[in-house]
Scaffold this motif. Structure first.
Motif, PDB file in Angstrom:
ATOM      1  N   TYR A   1     157.672 -22.035  21.003  1.00 18.75           N
ATOM      2  CA  TYR A   1     158.041 -21.688  22.461  1.00 18.75           C
ATOM      3  C   TYR A   1     156.887 -20.852  22.362  1.00 18.75           C
ATOM      4  CZ  TYR A   1     163.107 -22.159  22.877  1.00 18.75           C
ATOM      5  OH  TYR A   1     164.565 -23.099  22.587  1.00 18.75           O
ATOM      6  N   PRO A   2     156.035 -21.539  23.905  1.00 22.43           N
ATOM      7  CA  PRO A   2     155.156 -20.863  24.612  1.00 22.43           C
ATOM      8  C   PRO A   2     155.753 -18.816  24.642  1.00 22.43           C
ATOM      9  CG  PRO A   2     156.142 -21.940  25.776  1.00 22.43           C
ATOM     10  CD  PRO A   2     156.596 -22.314  24.772  1.00 22.43           C
ATOM     11  N   GLU A   3     154.271 -18.444  24.748  1.00 23.42           N
ATOM     12  CA  GLU A   3     154.341 -17.208  24.805  1.00 23.42           C
ATOM     13  C   GLU A   3     155.438 -16.858  26.311  1.00 23.42           C
ATOM     14  OE1 GLU A   3     153.471 -14.545  23.137  1.00 23.42           O
ATOM     15  OE2 GLU A   3     152.987 -15.810  21.465  1.00 23.42           O
ATOM     16  N   TRP A   4     154.719 -17.237  27.608  1.00 20.74           N
ATOM     17  CA  TRP A   4     155.936 -16.955  28.746  1.00 20.74           C
ATOM     18  C   TRP A   4     156.585 -16.763  28.600  1.00 20.74           C
ATOM     19  CZ3 TRP A   4     159.131 -20.028  30.706  1.00 20.74           C
ATOM     20  CH2 TRP A   4     158.809 -22.096  30.788  1.00 20.74           C
ATOM     21  N   SER A   5     157.998 -17.673  27.618  1.00 19.91           N
ATOM     22  CA  SER A   5     159.159 -18.130  27.821  1.00 19.91           C
ATOM     23  C   SER A   5     159.273 -16.802  26.727  1.00 19.91           C
ATOM     24  CB  SER A   5     159.333 -19.518  26.963  1.00 19.91           C
ATOM     25  OG  SER A   5     158.789 -19.394  25.482  1.00 19.91           O
ATOM     26  N   ILE A   6     158.748 -16.457  25.742  1.00 17.84           N
ATOM     27  CA  ILE A   6     159.252 -14.643  25.033  1.00 17.84           C
ATOM     28  C   ILE A   6     159.007 -13.925  26.330  1.00 17.84           C
ATOM     29  CG2 ILE A   6     158.798 -13.127  23.000  1.00 17.84           C
ATOM     30  CD1 ILE A   6     159.327 -16.357  22.980  1.00 17.84           C
ATOM     31  N   SER A   7     158.393 -14.128  27.230  1.00 17.42           N
ATOM     32  CA  SER A   7     158.294 -13.088  27.750  1.00 17.42           C
ATOM     33  C   SER A   7     159.877 -13.200  28.722  1.00 17.42           C
ATOM     34  CB  SER A   7     157.028 -12.886  28.929  1.00 17.42           C
ATOM     35  OG  SER A   7     156.279 -12.663  27.413  1.00 17.42           O
ATOM     36  N   VAL A   8     159.839 -14.128  29.755  1.00 18.01           N
ATOM     37  CA  VAL A   8     160.885 -14.440  29.919  1.00 18.01           C
ATOM     38  C   VAL A   8     162.932 -14.732  29.141  1.00 18.01           C
ATOM     39  CG1 VAL A   8     162.199 -16.204  30.594  1.00 18.01           C
ATOM     40  CG2 VAL A   8     160.428 -16.753  31.100  1.00 18.01           C
ATOM     41  N   GLY A   9     162.150 -14.731  27.741  1.00 12.10           N
ATOM     42  CA  GLY A   9     163.794 -13.735  27.369  1.00 12.10           C
ATOM     43  C   GLY A   9     163.331 -12.378  27.050  1.00 12.10           C
ATOM     44  N   PHE A  10     163.166 -11.787  27.136  1.00 13.68           N
ATOM     45  CA  PHE A  10     163.043 -10.583  27.596  1.00 13.68           C
ATOM     46  C   PHE A  10     163.306 -10.158  28.153  1.00 13.68           C
ATOM     47  CE2 PHE A  10     159.675 -10.033  23.413  1.00 13.68           C
ATOM     48  CZ  PHE A  10     161.208  -9.436  22.922  1.00 13.68           C
ATOM     49  N   LEU A  11     162.980 -10.515  29.471  1.00 10.11           N
ATOM     50  CA  LEU A  11     163.489 -10.009  30.705  1.00 10.11           C
ATOM     51  C   LEU A  11     164.736 -10.779  31.045  1.00 10.11           C
ATOM     52  CD1 LEU A  11     160.335 -11.804  33.188  1.00 10.11           C
ATOM     53  CD2 LEU A  11     161.152  -9.514  32.536  1.00 10.11           C
TER      54      LEU A  11
END
Length: 580
Positions: free
Chosen positions: A514-524
């Protein structure tokens, strides 16, 4: 611990608000018990517990698991049942009587319930697709002679001199990834592709069943669970007997239960044990509050909590035997170690590993049909509970608007859930499911349970809560329960939340990183539900008139002037009965 301002006089617990329409009640006690068991016993009992158990020391893992259940899971299970039964309302309006400033917890619970419905029902739709595909003389995942298979497809059952390499893919794995999901048509979260119309139809059928099970309230859902909550146990017993007779089954059982005492020194094992018991029993999702709110006032919710939580834990343990007898059989057939077969976890265990073994049994069609029927019923039970929590919370919060319009409101909610699930039905939908599973109800739900426990034990007050329990059951909770509610359970929850936030392993699925941006979306996604709690606190403090001290008194204290009270000398159940 000193009691906080939220406390009122212990002798005057807040009574339920008057209700224009009589509240539904369970037709039978067993309707309620089966609904609770059906919610608590879900797909996670079958795929998550066996994997976590062998990964964390086999039989030795049962020690931290049992301790976490006794000191953490069961006390909170009991607390939620008691809260729901006494106040007879859902997860949002209940805070008017407990500690109004924490009302954001109710909204957070509803948002988490929606996130879960966005991906969980898609997993049930996958099971329905498998169920339909099982009605054939030869199961479609039994061979490598299908249009979707690749040169890497390797079928080792019934054949000799077959070499299994790291590049080998079983027929079951290719059926799941290349036929059911068609994930090869997706480039990842950047390019999830179009919607699989077959899965769309399956999901539509699932939500249709859910709607007609919930539209009339507990009168209908209480009858449906007689089938959906009991059938899985019949199937589990059949599969256990069949698995025990397979060659190599003993290897799987030994691997499952062989204790590795050194694992107990690892903090990660205790975190996994605590997380498993909390997610398995399900406090914090608002479901137990909702289901218990339809009980009779003097129902023995203490006994219900002990019985249903014990059934849940024993089911998890039993599922381990069902899974690992088959994994031992597969290891025997592949001529590899059990740990090499058991590397899959989550849905892959149910959609790849187990179906692969079933395809090579005598009577494979029968066992495939009952296995996926069991998965569908396990999933439906939990969906019933999760959506009933949202329905009860919102309808109790806005009775003037929604009273008498349950069928229409449920239809609207189901429509929202269906539309929210569309991204999980695409070619890359499995990536979305994994993201929502990890972040939609991960740390956020544990943090919500932590705040709920603190609000009830520290602000509402443990003495007041104990008085409520005594009014219903005739006896006060013992010292053990009070200690768990006030200190031990909150400490365990805080421990899990902090450990989970500090240890974030890379998120992968089918070798896709999973790309880094998707992890950020997950935290959001995770923060979007929890943020309701501080936002509502700020809203109440800003918009409630008066000085800060007066505002604090009104927002913290459910027994402040103007709040509904039970009259002095009046029994709590008398006030409760007058409002039915």
């Amino acid at each position: 611990m000193a009691e906080q301002p939220c406390l009122g006089p212990p002798a005057s617990p807040a009574a339920p608000n008057p209700q224009t329409h009589p509240r539904d009640k369970w037709s039978k006690k067993m309707d309620f018990l089966l609904s609770v068991v059906g919610f608590a016993v879900d797909l996670g009992n079958v795929w998550r517990f066996p994997y976590i158990c062998y990964q964390n020391g086999g039989g030795a893992f049962l020690i931290p698991y049992t301790l976490m259940a006794v000191f953490g899971g069961v006390p909170l299970f009991y607390m939620e049942l008691a809260l729901g039964q006494f106040h007879r309302t859902g997860a949002i309006p209940i805070w008017k009587r407990i500690c109004p400033i924490f009302k954001g917890i109710g909204f957070a619970i509803c948002i988490i319930g929606l996130y879960v419905s966005f991906y969980y029902n898609t997993i049930i739709a996958w099971a329905l697709y498998y169920f339909y595909s099982s009605f054939s003389g030869t199961l479609p995942w039994a061979s490598c002679d299908n249009p979707w298979n690749t040169p890497d497809c390797t079928n080792y059952f019934g054949k000799s001199n077959v070499t299994w390499t790291n590049f080998s893919r079983s027929p079951a794995e290719e059926f799941y990834t290349r036929k059911v999901l068609e994930i090869q048509k997706s480039g990842g979260l950047y390019d999830i592709g179009g919607i699989r119309w077959q899965l769309l139809l399956c999901l539509f059928l699932i939500f249709t069943i859910v709607y007609f099970s919930l539209w009339k309230g507990v009168k209908t859902s209480g009858k449906v669970v007689w089938v959906t909550a009991t059938l899985p146990y019949v199937v589990l017993l059949i599969l256990l007997i069949r698995g025990a007779t397979l060659p190599g089954a003993w290897r799987g059982v030994v691997f499952y239960l062989r204790p590795d005492w050194g694992k107990l020194l690892s903090t990660a094992v205790w975190v996994d044990a605590a997380a498993q018991i909390f997610f398995s029993l399900g406090p914090g999702f608002g479901v137990l509050l909702a289901l218990a709110s339809y009980n009779h006032f003097h129902n023995n919710c203490y006994r219900d909590a002990l019985v249903t939580s014990a059934v849940n834990c024993l089911t998890s343990f039993l599922s381990g035997f069902v899974i690992f007898t088959v994994l031992g059989y597969m290891a025997e057939m592949r001529d590899v170690e059990v740990e090499d077969v058991a590397r899959d976890k989550g849905p892959s265990l149910l959609f790849i590993t187990y179906p692969e073994a079933i395809a090579n049994m005598v009577g494979s069609t029968f066992f495939a049909i009952i296995f996926f029927l069991m998965m569908i019923t396990l999933g439906l039970d939990s969906t019933f509970g999760g959506l009933e929590a949202v329905i009860t919370a919102v309808m109790d919060e806005y009775p003037q608007v929604l009273a008498g319009r349950r069928e229409l409101f449920v239809l609207g909610l189901i429509t929202v859930c269906f539309l929210g699930s569309l991204s999980t039905l695409t070619y890359g939908g499995a990536y979305v499911v994994k993201l929502l599973e990890e972040f939609g109800a991960g740390c956020s739900i544990l943090a919500v349970v932590l705040l709920e426990t603190i609000a009830v034990s520290w602000f509402y007050g443990i003495q007041r809560f104990s008085h409520d329990v005594k009014a219903m059951l005739g006896f006060t909770p013992g010292l053990f329960w009070k200690l768990c509610w006030v200190a031990i359970s909150p400490a365990l929850l805080a421990f899990i939340v902090i450990s989970s936030l500090l240890d974030q392993p890379p998120l992968t699925l089918f070798e896709y990183q999973y790309p880094e941006w998707s992890i950020s979306v997950g935290f959001l996604i995770g923060a979007s539900s929890f943020i309701c709690i501080p936002l509502y606190m700020v809203y109440k403090l800003v918009w409630t008139p008066g000085s800060l001290k007066q505002v604090r008194s009104r927002t913290d204290n459910p027994t402040a002037p103007g709040a509904t009270k039970i009259l002095y000398g009046q029994k709590p159940e008398e006030s409760w009965l007058k409002q039915t």
